[in-house]
Design an enzyme around this catalytic site. Structure first.
Site: not given
Lengths: 235, 585, 138, 116
Positions: B116, B224, B243, B245, B255, B258, B289, B358, B400
Site C-alpha cells: 500500500f 457533529d 486529506q 484523495h 473513492l 490508489e 496522495r 477524504h 495520513r
C-alpha cells in the site's frame, strides 16, 4: 431534461392513508442517481420529503426503497436503469410499517438478524496468533459478508409478505456467514433457529431476493446450502 | 424531555465507538448513540486494508511501520502516539480475527497482506541508510476491509448485549464546571429531547467531509463531534490538515482507491499527456496522495483539464490498457463504481476523476488514552474522551497513510474504552445542570418556528462550494482572509434559516438544519488553522508559502472559540525517535 | 411510541404490485399448476372408480372422455404436467446442485423442453385426425 | 413483531420427501401419459385396462402413482396454505380436510386397483 418522480408520501401526524405526490425535476443526464433527484425534490421543492441515506454509493445500505415496483438502493440506481420517460414511482420498501414517507420501521428486520446469533462463537481459548483458515474457506464467506443489511431482499420476498414471522433472506444469509465459518462452534444453535417452518423452510426459491440485492449476492444459493446442512443433520 | 443515566455514553457507532463499547466491563451501564443505524457508519466504506507489521508475507517490523507513519505525517505526527499505535497494531489485528473478522488468507492460512502507498521496509535491514522498498503490510478482506470490520465489531456488540440508541442525534455536550456530565440528544423518530447523564462520554463521531462539495464521505459526515467540542469552548487541533484523495469519481467524489494506480493505471490531461511525469519524475502516478492531488488541480487551473457537462473540471484515470483479468479480479469494486455511477466502461475508456475531500487529520485533541485535552499543556477534561477520525491523537500529523485510519480506530477506540473502564470505577457522576437541555430546546424551537428566508440546502451548497474553491487543495492568504469574512456572513445568514417540515416525526429537515450548524462550526477552525499556518506541510499547501518550515511551524495548531470568535494557540509535537528530514519518495 | 407507523399493505396487494421477473413467474406458475394437478388427481381417482362397476359403466364413461373436447383438455393438462415436472426438476437442481447460480438458464431449458414435449404429445394424441387432415390435403 | 416459533426438525423430512417424490413423479406421470396415448385404446377401454391391471408391474406402477402423487400434491397444498397467516382453528380445519381427503381418496384408488 425533465423527469417526474411520483413519490409515495405519508405523514402520520396528518394523513390517514399514504398518497402520491409528483415532482417535476431537472436532471443533468441519464446518469443521475435517483438519490440526487430525491435530494433535489427535498432541497428545492418540499422539505418535508423524508428518506434515509448516508454514504450515497451503495455501501451503507440506508436508502433501500421501491423504484417502479422493485426494491433497489436510491444511490445505486441511475435514471438510465429505469424508464424515465414516464413518471418514476418511488415507494417505501414493502411489508414493513411506514414511519414517514419513504422511511420504514426496520426493527423487525434487525430482530430477525439478531435471532441467528450473528457473531462468531468459539469456545476454545484464543491462540496467540490468528486462527488459521485456508483462503478457500475464507472466500466461501466473502459473498455473504458483502451484505449491507439494506433490507431490499427480505422485503422483496413473497414469503415475507404473507408471513411476518418468516426470518427472511437477510437473516438466513447471515446465518450462512457463521454456520460455514470454519472457526465457529455454534452452527448447531443457529441451525436450530432456522430449522422451523418460519425459518429456512419458508424459502421457496423464488429468487426475488437475488433480483433485489444491490450487492449482487446470490442469497438463494446460500439458503440452499443451509437447507442441505439442515437436511443432513436431520438424517 | 426524558433523562437517562448511564455510566458510559459513546457517541457514534463506527469502528472507534464500537471498539470502545466492547471494553466497558459488565456491571457498568453503557449506551452507544448513533444518528444512523450502527452498520451504516462510514467505517464501512474503507476499502484497502489495515496496516500492521504482522510479517505474514515478508519480513516487517513495527519500527518500520512507525517510521513510515512519521514520514507520511510530514513529521507532524506525535511520535509517542505513533509508537503506541504501530506497536499495538499486530495484537489489534489478531484480536479482530479472533472476533470473527473474515480476512483474506495466505496459503498457510494466515492473514493475507498486500502493498500500500507509503508503506516500506529497508531493502537491507542491516544498513541504516538503505533504500526503502514497498512492503506487504496491509491486512485486507478482498476490497471491503472496512465493511467487514464494522460488521464484526457490531456483531460483537450484539454478543455483549451493548445497548444502542439508534437514530439519536447529539446536539450538545453538558459541561459541569471543568468536567463533562453527559450529552443532550434528540430522538430523530419523534424529535423528543433526551438528556443523558453520564460519568464518561466518548465522542467517536467521525469526520467532516461534507464541509466540501466534492467528498468521498457519507452525507452523515457533517462534523457533529467537532461542533460539540468547539461550542463548549474546547480546542480543535490541526484542523487545517484535510486529506484530499486524488482520485475521486468526477462530480460524485466516490473513492477510486490508489490500488487502481498501483496496478498500473495512469493519469492523463486533455492533451493526452501523462502529466505526473512532470511533477514526480521517478514515482510518477504513485506519488503520495497530497502531491498527486496538487498536480491534478494545477493541470486543471492551467487549462489542461476536461470540462464536464455541469461546467466543472476533471482529468482522466486510464486503466483501459490493463488486462481484463487485472481490472475484473483486482479492481472489481472500483471499476464497478465507474460503471454504475458514470456509465464508463473502464476496460475501454478512461475514468473521469478529481480530488475528493477524504479524511480529517485534525480533530479533538486527545492523549494516547483518548482522553480529551484542552490546552497546550494537555490538561485533561475529566469524563470526556474522543477516538477515531473525530480525534487528533495525533498519529496522522499532516498527512495520513493509507490503512492507518482503520488501525487508529481499533487501537485508540480500545485504549479509550479501557481508560473509561478505569475512570468510572473511581469517578462519580458530575452534577447535572438544571438547564441542561435548555439550549437545545430553544435552538430546535427557533429553527422550527423561524420565518426566515434562508434555505438549508442553498446555504450548505454555498459553504461547500466556497470551501472547495478557497480552502481546498491549494490555499493562499487572500482566499483564506476572504473566507473568514465569508464564514461570518454564513453564520449570520444561518440565524435566518427556515425549514418546511414543522412535524415531530422523523424530521430530517430539522436534522439537516442542525447539521448545517455543525458544518459551519467545522469550517471555521479549518479556515483559521489554514490561515495562520504559513508553510506547506503534508496536505496543507499554501501557494504563498510553498515550503515546509520546521523552524517556525513544527507544532500543532489549536483553535478555540472564545466569546464567539476563534482564538489560536500552539502545542509542541512529540518527537522521540525520528528527527525531521525532507520527505522524498 | 408517540406515533403510529402505517401497517404494511396485505400480501395479495403487494404481490400484485411488486415487479416480477422470470423467477417470480416460475414460482407463481408452479403453485397454480401444483394445485391444479392435485385437484385433477382427485377427479381422476374418482372417475376410475367406475372400473369396479364393470365394463358397461367404464366404457360409457370413457365415451365422454374420448370426445374431441376432452381430448384437447387432456392435452392442455399435459402442459401443466410438463411445466410442473420440469420446473420441479429445476427446483431440485437449485436446492441440491447449486442450480441457484444459473436458475434463469435452467428455466429456459424448462420452457424449451416443455414446448417440445407438449407438441410431441399433441402429435401422439391427435395422430389419426392429423393423418386424415394431411391425407385430405393431398 | 417477529417471534421465534417452532422447533427443530420441523421441515427437513417433508422437504426432502417432497423432492424425491417429485422426481419420481416426473418419470411416473410423463410415462403414464405416453403409455396412455401411445395406444389410444390402452387407457380408454375396459378390456385394455383389465389386461394391464392383471400385470403386477402395472399394478405396482399405479399404486405408486396414487400414493406418491397424493402425498406430493397434498403436502404441497398444505405447504401453500401454511405460508399464509391463519387462525389456529382455520389452519387445523384445513389440515384435517387435507389429511382426511387424502386418506379417503387413497383408499378409493387402492380399492379400484386391487379389485382386479
Amino acid at each position: 431534461m425533465k423527469v417526474t418522480l411520483r413519490i409515495q408520501k405519508y405523514n402520520p401526524e396528518k394523513d390517514s392513508e399514504p398518497y402520491y405526490q409528483e415532482f417535476v425535476l431537472e436532471a443533468g443526464d441519464e446518469k443521475e442517481r435517483i438519490l440526487d433527484l430525491l435530494h433535489q425534490a427535498k432541497w428545492k421543492h418540499d422539505g418535508t420529503l423524508t428518506f434515509r441515506r448516508s454514504c450515497a454509493h451503495g455501501v451503507c445500505g440506508s436508502d433501500g426503497i421501491r423504484i417502479n415496483g422493485r426494491n433497489r438502493l436510491a444511490c445505486s440506481t441511475l435514471l438510465r436503469d429505469v424508464n424515465y420517460k414516464k413518471p418514476i414511482v418511488i415507494e417505501p420498501l414493502p411489508s414493513l410499517p411506514i414511519v414517514k414517507d419513504l422511511i420504514v420501521d426496520m426493527s423487525d428486520f434487525y430482530k430477525k438478524y439478531e435471532a441467528v446469533k450473528p457473531y462468531l462463537v468459539n469456545n476454545s481459548p484464543p491462540p496467540e496468533h490468528e486462527r488459521l483458515q485456508s483462503n478457500e474457506d475464507a472466500e466461501k464467506l466473502f459473498e455473504s459478508a458483502k451484505c449491507i443489511l439494506c433490507g431490499c431482499c427480505t422485503t422483496s420476498c413473497p414469503s415475507s409478505w404473507s408471513d411476518e414471522n418468516y426470518i427472511g433472506p437477510a437473516a438466513l444469509l447471515k446465518a450462512y456467514r457463521f454456520v460455514f465459518d470454519t472457526r465457529d462452534d455454534a452452527a448447531d444453535e443457529r441451525l436450530d433457529v432456522i430449522d422451523t417452518p418460519d425459518g429456512a423452510w419458508r424459502c421457496h426459491t423464488i429468487f426475488n431476493c437475488v433480483e433485489a440485492c444491490p450487492k449482487e449476492i446470490n442469497i438463494t444459493w446460500h439458503i440452499s446450502q443451509l437447507k442441505k446442512q439442515l437436511a443432513q443433520r436431520e438424517m | 424531555m426524558i433523562t437517562h443515566q448511564y455510566d458510559v455514553l459513546i457517541v457514534g457507532a463506527g469502528g472507534a465507538g464500537l471498539r470502545a463499547a466492547l471494553e466497558i466491563p459488565e456491571g457498568f451501564s453503557c449506551a452507544v448513540l448513533s444518528k444512523v443505524f450502527p452498520t451504516r457508519s462510514h467505517t464501512g466504506a474503507a476499502q484497502g486494508g489495515i496496516g500492521a507489521a504482522l510479517g505474514n508475507e515478508e519480513e516487517d517490523s513495527w519500527e518500520w511501520h512507525m517510521f513510515d507513519t512519521v514520514k507520511g505525517s510530514d513529521y507532524l505526527g506525535d511520535q509517542e502516539a505513533i509508537e503506541i499505535m504501530t506497536k499495538d497494531a499486530s495484537r489489534a489485528i489478531i484480536e479482530l480475527e479472533h472476533m470473527g473478522m473474515p480476512f483474506s488468507r495466505t496459503p498457510e492460512g494466515k492473514i493475507a497482506q498486500r502493498r500500500f502507498g507509503g508503506h516500506t521496509r529497508p531493502e537491507d535491514p542491516a544498513d541504516p541508510d538503505s533504500k526503502h522498498i514497498a512492503v506487504k503490510r496491509s491486512c485486507y478482506s478482498a476490497d471491503r476491509t472496512g465493511h467487514v470490520m464494522l460488521h464484526t465489531l457490531y456483531e460483537n456488540c450484539i454478543k455483549q448485549k451493548v445497548h444502542f440508541f439508534s437514530e439519536f442525534y447529539v446536539t450538545e455536550l453538558i459541561m459541569s464546571g471543568n468536567a463533562c456530565a453527559g450529552i443532550v440528544a434528540m430522538d430523530i423518530a419523534t424529535s423528543e429531547v433526551h438528556v443523558f447523564h453520564a460519568k464518561a462520554v466518548m465522542l467517536a463521531t467521525g469526520g467532516y467531509g461534507r464541509v466540501f462539495r466534492i467528498t468521498s464521505n457519507a452525507h452523515a459526515g457533517t462534523g457533529d463531534g467537532f461542533s460539540l467540542v468547539y461550542n463548549s469552548g474546547l480546542p480543535l487541533q490541526d484542523m487545517e490538515f484535510v486529506q484530499f484523495h486524488p482520485t475521486g469519481l468526477w462530480k460524485l467524489g466516490i473513492l477510486i482507491s490508489e490500488a487502481a494506480r498501483g496496478e498500473g493505471g495512469i493519469l492523463l490531461n486533455n492533451k493526452g499527456e501523462r502529466f505526473m511525469e512532470r511533477y514526480a519524475p521517478t514515482v510518477k502516478d504513485l506519488a503520495p496522495r497530497d502531491m498527486v492531488s496538487r498536480a491534478i488541480i494545477t493541470e486543471i487551473r492551467e487549462g489542461r483539464g476536461f470540462k464536464g457537462s455541469d461546467g466543472t473540471y476533471y482529468v482522466h484515470l486510464d486503466v483501459s490498457h490493463l488486462s481484463k483479468e487485472v481490472i475484473n479480479d483486482k479492481l472489481p469494486e472500483i471499476t464497478g463504481f465507474a460503471r454504475t455511477y458514470l456509465g464508463v466502461e473502464p476496460t475501454k475508456e478512461p475514468i473521469p476523476i478529481q480530488p475528493t475531500a477524504h479524511y480529517a487529520m485534525g480533530g479533538i485533541p486527545t492523549t494516547p488514552n483518548a482522553e480529551v485535552t484542552k490546552d497546550k499543556k494537555n490538561t485533561k477534561v475529566p469524563g470526556l474522551y474522543a477516538a477515531g477520525e473525530a480525534a487528533c491523537v495525533s498519529v496522522h500529523g499532516a498527512n495520513r497513510l493509507g490503512t492507518n485510519s482503520l488501525l487508529d480506530l481499533i487501537v485508540f477506540g480500545r485504549r479509550g474504552g479501557k481508560a473509561i473502564a478505569e475512570f468510572i470505577k473511581e469517578a462519580d457522576f458530575a452534577p447535572l445542570p438544571a438547564d441542561a437541555a435548555e439550549r437545545t430546546l430553544s435552538r430546535i424551537d427557533k429553527i422550527m418556528n423561524s420565518k426566515g428566508t434562508e434555505k438549508v440546502g442553498a446555504l450548505r451548497t454555498e459553504l461547500q462550494d466556497k470551501m472547495m474553491d478557497k480552502v481546498g487543495v491549494f490555499r493562499n492568504e487572500n482566499d483564506l482572509k476572504e473566507m473568514t469574512s465569508e464564514i461570518k456572513s454564513l453564520y449570520e445568514r444561518y440565524q435566518n434559516v427556515a425549514i418546511d417540515d414543522k412535524g415531530k416525526i422523523f424530521n430530517t429537515d430539522l436534522i439537516e438544519a442542525i447539521e448545517l450548524g455543525s458544518l459551519l462550526d467545522t469550517a471555521e477552525p479549518i479556515i483559521y488553522g489554514a490561515l495562520v499556518r504559513q508553510e506547506s506541510r503534508g496536505a496543507h499547501s499554501r501557494e504563498d508559502f510553498p515550503n515546509r518550515d520546521d523552524k517556525n511551524w513544527l507544532k500543532h495548531t489549536l483553535v478555540f472559540k472564545k466569546d464567539g470568535t476563534p482564538k489560536i494557540d500552539y502545542k509542541p509535537v512529540s518527537i522521540t525517535r525520528f528527527q525531521p528530514k525532507e520527505r522524498k519518495y | 411510541m408517540a406515533y403510529q407507523p402505517k401497517p404494511p399493505e396485505g400480501w395479495l396487494k403487494t404481490n400484485l404490485k411488486y415487479y416480477k421477473h422470470s423467477g417470480s413467474w416460475a414460482w407463481i406458475l408452479h403453485r397454480i399448476t401444483g394445485l391444479g394437478l392435485t385437484a385433477y388427481i382427485f377427479v381422476h381417482i374418482y372417475a376410475l372408480t367406475s372400473l369396479t362397476q364393470g365394463p358397461q359403466a367404464f366404457d360409457n364413461e370413457m365415451k365422454l372422455f374420448t370426445t374431441p373436447v376432452f381430448k384437447v383438455l387432456e392435452w392442455l393438462l399435459f402442459s401443466l404436467v410438463l411445466y410442473h415436472a420440469f420446473n420441479g426438476v429445476r427446483i431440485v437442481l437449485v436446492d441440491w446442485a447449486s442450480g441457484a447460480r444459473n436458475h434463469k438458464k435452467i428455466l429456459t431449458v424448462v420452457y424449451g423442453l416443455g414446448v417440445v414435449l407438449f407438441i410431441g404429445m399433441g402429435v401422439l394424441m391427435f395422430r389419426e385426425p392429423l393423418a386424415n387432415m394431411f391425407a385430405s390435403i393431398r | 413483531m417477529y417471534k421465534h416459533t417452532g422447533s427443530r426438525g420441523s421441515g427437513a423430512p417433508s422437504w426432502v420427501l417432497q423432492r424425491i417424490t417429485g422426481l419420481l413423479l416426473v418419470v411416473v406421470v410423463i410415462g403414464h401419459y405416453f403409455v396412455m396415448h401411445a395406444n389410444p385404446a390402452s387407457g380408454h377401454t375396459y378390456a385394455a385396462v383389465l389386461e394391464r391391471m392383471h400385470q403386477p408391474f402395472w399394478k405396482m406402477f399405479d399404486l405408486t402413482f396414487i400414493t406418491v402423487g397424493l402425498w406430493h400434491g397434498l403436502n404441497g397444498t398444505w405447504g401453500i396454505f401454511r405460508d399464509y397467516k391463519m387462525k389456529p382453528a382455520v389452519s387445523l380445519t384445513i389440515y384435517g380436510i387435507i389429511i382426511l381427503s387424502g386418506i379417503a381418496f387413497w383408499v378409493l384408488g387402492v380399492n379400484t386397483i386391487l379389485s382386479f
